[in-house]
Write a protein that holds these residues in place. Structure first.
Motif, mmCIF file in Angstrom:
data_model
loop_
_atom_site.group_PDB
_atom_site.id
_atom_site.type_symbol
_atom_site.label_atom_id
_atom_site.label_comp_id
_atom_site.label_asym_id
_atom_site.label_seq_id
_atom_site.Cartn_x
_atom_site.Cartn_y
_atom_site.Cartn_z
ATOM 1 N N LYS A 38 0.814 -1.215 0.000
ATOM 2 C CA LYS A 38 0.000 0.000 0.000
ATOM 3 C C LYS A 38 0.845 1.262 0.000
ATOM 4 C CE LYS A 38 -0.912 0.091 4.956
ATOM 5 N NZ LYS A 38 -1.937 0.129 5.980
ATOM 6 N N GLU A 39 1.977 1.251 0.702
ATOM 7 C CA GLU A 39 2.838 2.434 0.723
ATOM 8 C C GLU A 39 3.444 2.688 -0.651
ATOM 9 O OE1 GLU A 39 3.187 -0.098 2.929
ATOM 10 O OE2 GLU A 39 2.549 0.805 4.818
ATOM 11 N N THR A 40 3.902 1.627 -1.303
ATOM 12 C CA THR A 40 4.486 1.755 -2.636
ATOM 13 C C THR A 40 3.430 2.178 -3.647
ATOM 14 O OG1 THR A 40 6.025 -0.007 -2.058
ATOM 15 C CG2 THR A 40 5.843 0.541 -4.382
ATOM 16 N N ILE A 42 0.680 3.965 -3.106
ATOM 17 C CA ILE A 42 0.350 5.376 -2.899
ATOM 18 C C ILE A 42 1.500 6.261 -3.372
ATOM 19 C CG2 ILE A 42 -0.075 7.136 -1.135
ATOM 20 C CD1 ILE A 42 -1.622 4.917 0.401
ATOM 21 N N ALA A 43 2.730 5.896 -3.022
ATOM 22 C CA ALA A 43 3.887 6.698 -3.423
ATOM 23 C C ALA A 43 4.013 6.758 -4.946
ATOM 24 C CB ALA A 43 5.157 6.131 -2.805
#
Length: 81
Positions: A38-40, A42-43
């Protein structure tokens, strides 16, 4: 190494997104298929959006500088807000 589905997705979402103006939706489908965290996810979306916005700002700024006094700045201000 970048998965093949991601490379294909980039090409197809860019092409068809440019025709239909749904780049974000198509890009999201292919990013989901790659199964990013999820972090990747969004980034990646934020970085792509920033690149797109910077390129648009450059085009609009150039046009604004060329038109100068020919613009109706009151109408432009209303449209922006």
């Amino acid at each position: 190494m970048i998965p093949n589905i991601y490379l294909i997705g980039r090409a197809l979402s860019g092409f068809f997104g440019g025709i239909s103006c749904h780049q974000g939706a198509l890009r999201t489908v292919f990013l989901i298929l790659v199964q990013l965290g999820k972090e990747t996810f969004i980034a990646t979306g934020v970085v792509i959006a920033c690149f797109i916005d910077v390129s648009r700002i450059n085009v609009y700024a150039k046009d604004l500088l060329q038109l100068g006094d020919q613009l109706n700045y009151t109408m432009l201000g209303i449209a922006i807000t």
